[in-house]
Design a protein around this motif. Structure first.
Motif, PDB file in Angstrom:
ATOM      1  N   ASP A 185       0.838  -1.192   0.000  1.00 17.21           N
ATOM      2  CA  ASP A 185       0.000   0.000   0.000  1.00 17.21           C
ATOM      3  C   ASP A 185       0.882   1.256   0.000  1.00 17.21           C
ATOM      4  OD1 ASP A 185      -1.455   1.997   2.366  1.00 17.21           O
ATOM      5  OD2 ASP A 185      -2.520   1.554   0.502  1.00 17.21           O
ATOM      6  N   THR A 186       0.604   2.184  -0.903  1.00 21.55           N
ATOM      7  CA  THR A 186       1.410   3.402  -1.028  1.00 21.55           C
ATOM      8  C   THR A 186       1.412   4.221   0.249  1.00 21.55           C
ATOM      9  OG1 THR A 186       1.056   3.531  -3.413  1.00 21.55           O
ATOM     10  CG2 THR A 186       1.681   5.574  -2.296  1.00 21.55           C
ATOM     11  N   LEU A 187       0.270   4.327   0.912  1.00 21.67           N
ATOM     12  CA  LEU A 187       0.175   5.135   2.136  1.00 21.67           C
ATOM     13  C   LEU A 187       1.104   4.604   3.219  1.00 21.67           C
ATOM     14  CD1 LEU A 187      -1.117   7.436   3.707  1.00 21.67           C
ATOM     15  CD2 LEU A 187      -2.976   5.868   4.362  1.00 21.67           C
ATOM     16  N   SER A 188       1.139   3.284   3.392  1.00 23.07           N
ATOM     17  CA  SER A 188       1.996   2.704   4.423  1.00 23.07           C
ATOM     18  C   SER A 188       3.475   2.904   4.085  1.00 23.07           C
ATOM     19  CB  SER A 188       1.689   1.217   4.599  1.00 23.07           C
ATOM     20  OG  SER A 188       1.988   0.485   3.422  1.00 23.07           O
ATOM     21  N   GLN A 190       4.714   5.491   2.423  1.00 24.93           N
ATOM     22  CA  GLN A 190       4.999   6.891   2.727  1.00 24.93           C
ATOM     23  C   GLN A 190       5.097   7.131   4.235  1.00 24.93           C
ATOM     24  OE1 GLN A 190       5.638   9.509   0.805  1.00 24.93           O
ATOM     25  NE2 GLN A 190       5.365   8.566  -1.209  1.00 24.93           N
ATOM     26  N   GLU A 191       4.247   6.462   5.000  1.00 23.79           N
ATOM     27  CA  GLU A 191       4.287   6.613   6.459  1.00 23.79           C
ATOM     28  C   GLU A 191       5.586   6.054   7.027  1.00 23.79           C
ATOM     29  OE1 GLU A 191       0.733   4.644   7.669  1.00 23.79           O
ATOM     30  OE2 GLU A 191      -0.518   6.461   7.505  1.00 23.79           O
ATOM     31  N   ASP A 192       6.033   4.906   6.489  1.00 22.10           N
ATOM     32  CA  ASP A 192       7.295   4.314   6.944  1.00 22.10           C
ATOM     33  C   ASP A 192       8.476   5.231   6.607  1.00 22.10           C
ATOM     34  OD1 ASP A 192       5.968   2.137   7.937  1.00 22.10           O
ATOM     35  OD2 ASP A 192       6.394   0.830   6.229  1.00 22.10           O
ATOM     36  N   LYS A 194       8.404   8.561   6.265  1.00 17.79           N
ATOM     37  CA  LYS A 194       8.356   9.715   7.171  1.00 17.79           C
ATOM     38  C   LYS A 194       8.874   9.336   8.555  1.00 17.79           C
ATOM     39  CE  LYS A 194       5.289  13.278   9.038  1.00 17.79           C
ATOM     40  NZ  LYS A 194       5.803  13.145  10.407  1.00 17.79           N
ATOM     41  N   GLY A 282       5.703   3.629  -4.734  1.00 16.78           N
ATOM     42  CA  GLY A 282       5.190   4.311  -3.544  1.00 16.78           C
ATOM     43  C   GLY A 282       6.048   5.486  -3.109  1.00 16.78           C
TER      44      GLY A 282
END
Length: 332
Positions: A185-188, A190-192, A194, A282
């Motif tokens: 998942d792209t969101l996860s 990006q969160e990782d 950050k 991602g």
């Protein structure tokens, strides 16, 4: 043939580098001071880059010593003797009691420096967002230097491959997963990313790091590959660190044009991993993503990589047992 040619080119380049470093370090100056660059394998490379700067070499002589992970108790008296003569201590912070040896800690060593010695700290360069799947598998209850299992890619293991091996997946299914641009998942992702950079910035503040790297990574990770493995930085980061050290010392920073012209290969690029296409997408990376892996300058396809790891785990069940015992495997 291509690999052999590249190897010969690398040897020629390294020989040229050794000649340049040898010439600059032999410059005679009555006022040359002593410098020790202390840390992991990155420290020896940084020493070589600094030596290629004419102003630095006119003012400082690099005192060579082992990287911290190779220092034995028998080396401690020599280390303490050297540190008391050092005028410039460039170091990566090492915790007290590292490998069970208090004297390897940088706070201990800094207390041995001469009163007017300079100290400059730089990060142990680490960034795993390109290859979060690359891990170490620790040996249980190991207290010596032989603490991790060595496999087909040295100390490095691929968490995706080992997880799918444990679940009984076939090689073809693993290969399909490793080539799937929708696997994560792209969101996860990006969160990782950050979280990883934020943690780097926190550590820079916590340990009062002089040569900071987090901001450089934040602004450049998409434009060029900054690390080949999570702890093997590219020349870009190494030159950036050296450049900032030179500026801090008040030396003219020529961006090491001479070095960059000589170095057509990466200092620490002998082993690296292709970035998973889902991670590549991602992170919105802009540099080319090679579709193969490298180990000791040998090119290996993703298919062969999976087969090599599967064969290794088939014959070394203790690695799987240790991995499960470390709690890194998550049941899906």
């Amino acid at each position: 043939m291509m690999i052999m040619t590249q190897s010969l080119v690398n040897k020629s380049i390294n020989k040229s580098l050794e000649i340049i470093v040898s010439i600059t370090t032999q410059i005679k100056s009555a006022n040359r001071k002593k410098c020790l660059v202390y840390g992991n394998c990155q420290s020896s490379i940084l020493s070589r880059i600094l030596c290629a700067n004419p102003e630095f070499s006119l003012n400082y002589e690099i005192v060579k010593f082992k990287p911290v992970f190779k220092i034995q108790k028998a080396d401690l008296e020599n280390l303490k003797s050297i540190i008391q003569e050092i005028d410039l201590f460039i170091y990566q912070p090492v915790r007290s009691g590292y490998r069970g040896i208090e004297e390897l800690g940088t706070e201990f060593l800094k207390n041995l420096l001469k009163p007017h010695s300079l100290s400059i700290s730089f990060h142990s360069l680490y960034f795993n967002s390109y290859n979060p799947e690359i891990i170490y598998v620790s040996k249980p209850n190991s207290i010596n230097d032989d603490r991790v299992f060595v496999g087909p890619f040295g100390d490095y293991h691929n968490k995706n491959i080992i997880d799918m091996f444990i679940r009984g997946c076939q090689v073809k299914d693993v290969i399909k997963f490793l080539n799937d641009p929708e696997a994560f998942d792209t969101l996860s992702i990006q969160e990782d990313l950050k979280s990883s950079i934020d943690e780097l910035e926190k550590r820079e503040c916590k340990f009062s790091i002089d040569i900071k790297i987090a901001s450089y990574i934040r602004h450049n990770y998409q434009l060029k590959r900054l690390l080949w493995t999570m702890n093997h930085p590219s020349n870009n980061i190494l030159f950036y660190c050296a450049s900032n050290i030179l500026k801090r010392l008040g030396f003219l920073d020529n961006q090491n044009f001479l070095m960059k012209r000589l170095i057509a290969t990466e200092f620490l690029g002998g082993t690296y991993f292709s970035i998973h296409p889902a991670i590549y997408r991602g992170l919105e990376l802009e540099f080319p993503n090679l579709k193969f892996n490298f180990i000791k300058e040998n090119r290996i396809s993703v298919n062969d990589t999976v087969n090599m790891f599967f064969n290794f785990y088939d014959k070394n069940s203790q690695v799987i047992e240790a991995y499960l015992g470390n709690g890194k495997y998550k049941i899906l």
